[in-house]
Structure formats: C-alpha cells, structure tokens
Enzyme design. Structure first.
Site, PDB file in Angstrom:
ATOM      1  N   LYS A  11     -30.964  -9.604 -29.858  1.00 61.47           N
ATOM      2  CA  LYS A  11     -31.456 -10.587 -30.840  1.00 61.47           C
ATOM      3  C   LYS A  11     -30.203 -10.716 -31.828  1.00 61.47           C
ATOM      4  O   LYS A  11     -29.499 -11.929 -32.614  1.00 61.47           O
ATOM      5  CB  LYS A  11     -31.468  -9.525 -32.336  1.00 61.47           C
ATOM      6  N   ASN A  12     -28.939  -9.907 -31.476  1.00 60.98           N
ATOM      7  CA  ASN A  12     -27.965 -10.497 -31.572  1.00 60.98           C
ATOM      8  C   ASN A  12     -27.179 -10.798 -31.301  1.00 60.98           C
ATOM      9  O   ASN A  12     -25.349 -11.508 -31.469  1.00 60.98           O
ATOM     10  CB  ASN A  12     -26.988  -8.833 -32.152  1.00 60.98           C
ATOM     11  N   ARG A  82     -28.089 -12.154 -40.493  1.00 62.55           N
ATOM     12  CA  ARG A  82     -26.379 -12.371 -41.698  1.00 62.55           C
ATOM     13  C   ARG A  82     -25.668 -13.256 -40.730  1.00 62.55           C
ATOM     14  O   ARG A  82     -24.542 -14.234 -41.143  1.00 62.55           O
ATOM     15  CB  ARG A  82     -25.389 -11.374 -40.452  1.00 62.55           C
ATOM     16  N   CYS A 106     -29.696  -5.297 -42.852  1.00 62.17           N
ATOM     17  CA  CYS A 106     -29.629  -3.562 -43.371  1.00 62.17           C
ATOM     18  C   CYS A 106     -29.110  -3.149 -44.374  1.00 62.17           C
ATOM     19  O   CYS A 106     -27.317  -3.494 -43.959  1.00 62.17           O
ATOM     20  CB  CYS A 106     -29.730  -3.624 -41.648  1.00 62.17           C
ATOM     21  N   ASP A 296     -25.629   1.055 -33.329  1.00 60.44           N
ATOM     22  CA  ASP A 296     -26.605   0.857 -32.933  1.00 60.44           C
ATOM     23  C   ASP A 296     -27.150   1.801 -32.335  1.00 60.44           C
ATOM     24  O   ASP A 296     -29.093   1.829 -32.238  1.00 60.44           O
ATOM     25  CB  ASP A 296     -26.768  -0.361 -32.394  1.00 60.44           C
ATOM     26  N   VAL A 318     -18.785   3.120 -37.919  1.00 64.17           N
ATOM     27  CA  VAL A 318     -19.010   1.287 -37.925  1.00 64.17           C
ATOM     28  C   VAL A 318     -19.035   1.553 -39.414  1.00 64.17           C
ATOM     29  O   VAL A 318     -18.390   0.433 -40.229  1.00 64.17           O
ATOM     30  CB  VAL A 318     -19.568   0.783 -37.195  1.00 64.17           C
TER      31      VAL A 318
HETATM   32  C1  EPZ Z   1     -23.455  -7.046 -36.696  1.00 60.86           C
HETATM   33  O1  EPZ Z   1     -23.379  -7.071 -37.370  1.00 60.86           O
HETATM   34  C2  EPZ Z   1     -24.624  -6.819 -35.772  1.00 60.86           C
HETATM   35  N1  EPZ Z   1     -26.162  -7.341 -36.841  1.00 60.86           N
HETATM   36  C3  EPZ Z   1     -25.297  -5.481 -36.470  1.00 60.86           C
HETATM   37  O2  EPZ Z   1     -26.632  -4.633 -36.085  1.00 60.86           O
HETATM   38  C4  EPZ Z   1     -23.859  -4.369 -35.736  1.00 60.86           C
HETATM   39  O3  EPZ Z   1     -24.037  -2.925 -35.848  1.00 60.86           O
HETATM   40  C5  EPZ Z   1     -22.302  -4.547 -35.891  1.00 60.86           C
HETATM   41  O4  EPZ Z   1     -22.163  -5.913 -35.220  1.00 60.86           O
HETATM   42  C6  EPZ Z   1     -21.695  -3.699 -35.135  1.00 60.86           C
HETATM   43  O5  EPZ Z   1     -21.543  -3.421 -33.528  1.00 60.86           O
HETATM   44  C7  EPZ Z   1     -25.654  -8.484 -35.804  1.00 60.86           C
HETATM   45  O6  EPZ Z   1     -24.589  -9.440 -34.930  1.00 60.86           O
HETATM   46  C8  EPZ Z   1     -26.779  -9.663 -36.524  1.00 60.86           C
HETATM   47  P1  EPZ Z   1     -19.355  -6.636 -38.565  1.00 60.86           P
HETATM   48  P2  EPZ Z   1     -21.761  -7.636 -37.944  1.00 60.86           P
HETATM   49  O7  EPZ Z   1     -18.714  -7.150 -39.405  1.00 60.86           O
HETATM   50  O8  EPZ Z   1     -21.314  -8.567 -37.783  1.00 60.86           O
HETATM   51  C9  EPZ Z   1     -16.842  -4.321 -41.846  1.00 60.86           C
HETATM   52  C10 EPZ Z   1     -28.444  -4.209 -36.099  1.00 60.86           C
HETATM   53  O9  EPZ Z   1     -29.341  -3.330 -36.558  1.00 60.86           O
HETATM   54  N2  EPZ Z   1     -16.630  -5.341 -42.207  1.00 60.86           N
HETATM   55  O10 EPZ Z   1     -19.257  -5.922 -36.942  1.00 60.86           O
HETATM   56  O11 EPZ Z   1     -22.172  -7.742 -39.450  1.00 60.86           O
HETATM   57  C11 EPZ Z   1     -18.998  -3.904 -42.812  1.00 60.86           C
HETATM   58  O12 EPZ Z   1     -19.156  -3.623 -43.440  1.00 60.86           O
HETATM   59  C12 EPZ Z   1     -27.128  -4.850 -36.772  1.00 60.86           C
HETATM   60  O13 EPZ Z   1     -28.859  -5.203 -35.281  1.00 60.86           O
HETATM   61  C13 EPZ Z   1     -15.659  -5.901 -43.127  1.00 60.86           C
HETATM   62  O14 EPZ Z   1     -15.564  -5.014 -44.062  1.00 60.86           O
HETATM   63  O15 EPZ Z   1     -20.888  -5.751 -38.575  1.00 60.86           O
HETATM   64  C14 EPZ Z   1     -18.633  -2.430 -41.257  1.00 60.86           C
HETATM   65  O16 EPZ Z   1     -18.576  -1.519 -42.103  1.00 60.86           O
HETATM   66  C15 EPZ Z   1     -27.263  -3.403 -37.843  1.00 60.86           C
HETATM   67  N3  EPZ Z   1     -15.596  -7.112 -43.427  1.00 60.86           N
HETATM   68  C16 EPZ Z   1     -16.841  -2.589 -39.757  1.00 60.86           C
HETATM   69  O17 EPZ Z   1     -16.806  -3.874 -40.755  1.00 60.86           O
HETATM   70  C17 EPZ Z   1     -16.312  -7.904 -43.478  1.00 60.86           C
HETATM   71  O18 EPZ Z   1     -16.006  -9.150 -43.505  1.00 60.86           O
HETATM   72  C18 EPZ Z   1     -18.051  -3.492 -38.660  1.00 60.86           C
HETATM   73  O19 EPZ Z   1     -19.027  -4.730 -39.057  1.00 60.86           O
HETATM   74  C19 EPZ Z   1     -16.806  -7.245 -41.850  1.00 60.86           C
HETATM   75  C20 EPZ Z   1     -17.718  -6.359 -41.242  1.00 60.86           C
END
Ligand code: EPZ
Length: 427
Positions: A11-12, A82, A106, A296, A318
């Site tokens: 999915k991701n 997203r 989520c 995850d 995370v």
């Molecule tokens: C991706 O989300 C995945 N989703 C998530 O899976 C996964 O948990 C996550 O990466 C981490 O591996 C998809 O790919 C659709 P991040 P993403 O940007 O890209 C902070 C699932 O269940 N952050 O790596 O949104 C954020 O708040 C989902 O499949 C900022 O602060 O995750 C978090 O604490 C859940 N500012 C951390 O970074 C930003 O601009 C990681 O987020 C971006 C992120």
C-alpha cells in the site's frame, strides 16, 4: 492458523507510484496493484485532474497523464489518504498554480506536512495553507535545492524526489528516508529517465532532467502485511506460509521475531513459512525508521507480547499517539500500561512532550472474546483481528472500512487459513 497467504502489493508504495506516473509524458503500467481502498482514493484524485486511470485486469493499473487538464484537486468522495500532499509537488512541474485538499491518514499523531511545504519553498515555490487544503504557486521553473530533512520522513523524502527529478540543476537530500518503498520509488523514477544517485547513508543526489517517460513497474510485496501474517501465525501457534514478500524487506522484524520465540523458514525467493519455535519470551522494542523496527509492525507484534511470559516494552519513536489500541485490549484480558516516558535505549523527539509513546506489556494473558471492538486505525485493526483470533469465544469488530483501506480481500484470505471470520452486514 494454518495454511498459505499471498501478500498484496505494498500500500505504501503503490499510491506513491501512481502519483509518480504523473511526472511522465507517456503512460505507466503498474502491476501487482492491490485492490484496496487507498488505491481507489488515489485513482479518484488522479482522475479528478483529468488523468486516465484504468484497471487493465485484477493485477494491473494503466495511468495516462497526457489527458491531465487541471491542477485543482477536489476532496475525494471515496475517503482521504496521504496522496494529496504528494500531488502538490508533482503537479507543480506542469502548472503554475496547484491546489490540493487536506491530507488524510490514520489518527496516530499530528501527521504534519511542514517538511513537504518547506521543501516546495526551497525549490522556489510559494505555498499557502487554508482550511480546505494547500495552494502552491511557482513563478518560474523549479530549481534544485539542498534539503536537510529534520527527520527521515518517508512522505517528505518522496516530495523532495518528485520536486527534484524535473527541477533545473542539482538537488541533494540529506537525512532522507531509505525504506524499501523509497528505494523502489527511486528505481521507478530512474526507469522513467531520472538521474538519481543514492549513497551508503541517508544522502540522495539528483540531477534534474527536462522530461520523463512512463514506465512499467511491479509493486513490491507489502512488508507490513507479511509481518502481520507472521505475527498471526506465531500468536496462534500455527503454521503459515506467506508468499509475495522479499525477505530482505522484513529486516529487523525477523530479528525480534526470533528473539521472542518465533521461527521461520525461507521457502523460495519470495516465500516464507512462519511458526512458533518455542514458548514466547518478552522483548524490549524500539520502533525506528528503516532499517529499524517499523512503527507499522508494532501493533500486530504487541499482541504476540501479550502472550509472552514476562514483561515487554515498546518505545514508539515515530508517532506520538499510536498506543490507543492497547487500552481497548484490556477488555479481552491484556495487562498493559502506557506512559509518557521514553522507555528505550535513548530518549526520542517525544521526551517531555507529554505524549504517551511507551508501552509496558505484561504476559501471558490469555484473551477472552468480547462482543464489540471498535477499530481506531488501520494497523490497530489488524492487531484486533489477531487478538480476536486467539481469544476464547466470538468477537465482533466494527470499523472494518479502516481494515479494507489497507488489507484487501481480508476475510476470504484469512478464511483460507482456517480462521472462522465473516463480514457481518449491518441490518
Ligand atoms: C508513511 O507515512 C506511511 N504511510 C506510514 O504508514 C508509516 O508509518 C510512515 O511512513 C513511517 O514509516 C504511507 O506511506 C501512506 P513520515 P508518512 O512522514 O509519510 C513527522 C500505515 O499504516 N513528520 O515518515 O506520513 C510525522 O508526524 C501508515 O500504512 C513531520 O513532522 O510518515 C511522524 O512523526 C501509518 N512533518 C514522522 O515525521 C512532516 O512534514 C514520520 O512521518 C512529515 C512528517
């Protein structure tokens, strides 16, 4: 649980590959595309700007960006995910003004997008936020930039890749995410004509090119699905062969799995057999960016730890709010406690921020089914399926839409592993 199951396409990765295809002048065909809600939502976002998206067969999706005609992305009817924030960077190469709706995903933390917006500004774009979403503008073509990500964000790394491949000049992304899905996205972009250099660390260098072409790309197996089925096999003291997964993408999951008493056998290039090797032992787990233990994976794994003899700890570094599901599991008999302390090898970003981001799990606590479990988010939903599968009695889970946004065809696939599960249609 005994039997075999095939992981769907990740999915991701697939929703990012769908967005990436808009960078090409010609059509892209994606294979091993899962039939999940997130793909439908992303397809609706693409067609809403005029892109042609057609399901060629049960496996393949063909995307033709040449019919794209507008850069105002409306709120999708089929739900939210997203993808919108990623469309901002991709559409900005073609249109001087782009607007996208607010971003879904989520409710497991703030899910901020500031890194994405700052990156667009670094490339010369101007971005405004309003209550409906985000508007990005550019006066002249985007120029390569030096981006040092405050955190190895998966989504922000994808935004930087999308901005840089067609920008003028060189881009260097430091502190980039390096998840398998990111590396496959880089392979896809390279196959479209992008010039991307990766390194031994978290630095990625991109030389912008004038245009890109469509490509053919296979979606890799979903490593979160695989870890969920492995957890289910071990929790139920079963024996499950999982197909369609590259073992290397499971990384440190396999280390923790063995540490607590799980066993696995390689059955082929993309097949693994999972089972319980010995009585379950507790563990101390710290989630982290790849190659660490993925955030995850912690929900299904936590169910395993409730059945281990001893005290386990999970330090979630995370997301700040990803343990809500544990509180609800106490109704089945789980004994857990969540705390705002950093219970890990070192403190994390959430120290002293009053976020309940560490969990203590006492086991073993045999589960007794309860009549109703409300699914709070996608991955917790799968944890509840595992909890219900090992509980004595019959449980009813509500909020199955969450599950089906990320786990396609889940009822027939779990039934084929001898789990008594059925979808109850509300009367
Ligand atoms: C991706 O989300 C995945 N989703 C998530 O899976 C996964 O948990 C996550 O990466 C981490 O591996 C998809 O790919 C659709 P991040 P993403 O940007 O890209 C902070 C699932 O269940 N952050 O790596 O949104 C954020 O708040 C989902 O499949 C900022 O602060 O995750 C978090 O604490 C859940 N500012 C951390 O970074 C930003 O601009 C990681 O987020 C971006 C992120």
């Amino acid at each position: 649980m005994t039997g075999e199951i095939t992981c769907l396409g990740a999915k991701n990765f697939v929703i990012k590959a769908m967005v990436a295809s808009l960078l090409g002048e010609t059509q892209t065909t994606l294979s091993n595309v899962p039939a999940i809600g997130d793909v439908d939502i992303t397809a609706e976002l693409l067609t809403s700007v005029g892109v042609t998206v057609e399901r060629v067969d049960s496996d393949r999706l063909r995307i033709d960006p040449s019919t794209m005609r507008t850069s105002t992305v409306p709120v999708p009817h089929s739900g939210s995910n997203r993808a919108p924030i990623l469309l901002l960077s991709v559409l900005l190469h073609r249109f001087k003004t782009v607007s996208v709706p607010v971003v879904g995903g989520c409710k497991i933390g703030a899910r901020a997008v500031d890194f994405h917006l700052d990156a667009i500004r670094a490339f010369g774009g101007v971005v405004e936020e309003n209550e409906d979403g985000y508007v990005a503008r550019r006066i002249k073509p985007l120029k390569g930039a030096q981006i040092d990500l405050p955190y190895p964000s998966v989504g922000a790394t994808e935004t930087c890749l999308f901005l840089s491949v067609l920008a003028e000049g060189r881009t260097v992304i430091s502190n980039a995410a390096i998840e398998p899905e990111i590396m496959d996205l880089i392979t896809m972009l390279r196959s479209m004509g992008a010039i991307i250099f990766t390194s031994s660390g978290r630095e990625i260098r991109i030389e912008g090119v004038k245009s890109l072409n469509g490509t053919n790309m296979q979606v890799l197996g979903d490593r979160i699905e695989a870890a969920s089925w492995a957890s289910l096999a071990c929790a139920s003291n079963g024996d499950v062969t999982v197909h369609g997964i590259r073992p290397d993408t499971l990384g440190n999951f396999l280390a923790y799995y063995r540490q607590i008493g799980g066993g696995f056998e390689l059955m082929g290039a993309e097949s693994m057999r999972f089972f319980r090797q010995s009585p379950l032992r507790p563990a101390v787990i710290e989630t982290d960016v790849y190659p660490g233990f993925s955030t995850d994976w912690q929900q299904p794994f936590a169910i395993l730890l409730t059945q281990a003899s001893g005290i386990s700890i999970i330090h979630e570094t995370v997301y700040e709010k990803r343990f809500g599901y544990l509180k609800d599991l106490s109704a089945l008999g789980a004994k857990t406690q969540i705390t705002t302390h950093c219970l890990g090898a070192e403190t994390c970003r959430f120290r002293d921020k009053n976020h309940e981001h560490s969990a203590i799990i006492m086991g073993p606590t045999p589960f007794t089914a309860i009549d109703e479990m409300i699914i709070p988010d996608l991955r917790a939903g799968l944890a509840y399926v595992i909890a219900a599968a090992i509980a004595r009695g019959v449980s009813t889970l509500r909020g199955v839409d969450f599950l089906e946004r990320g786990y396609g065809n889940i009822v027939p696939r779990l039934s084929s592993m001898n789990l008594q599960i059925e979808r109850v249609v509300e009367s």
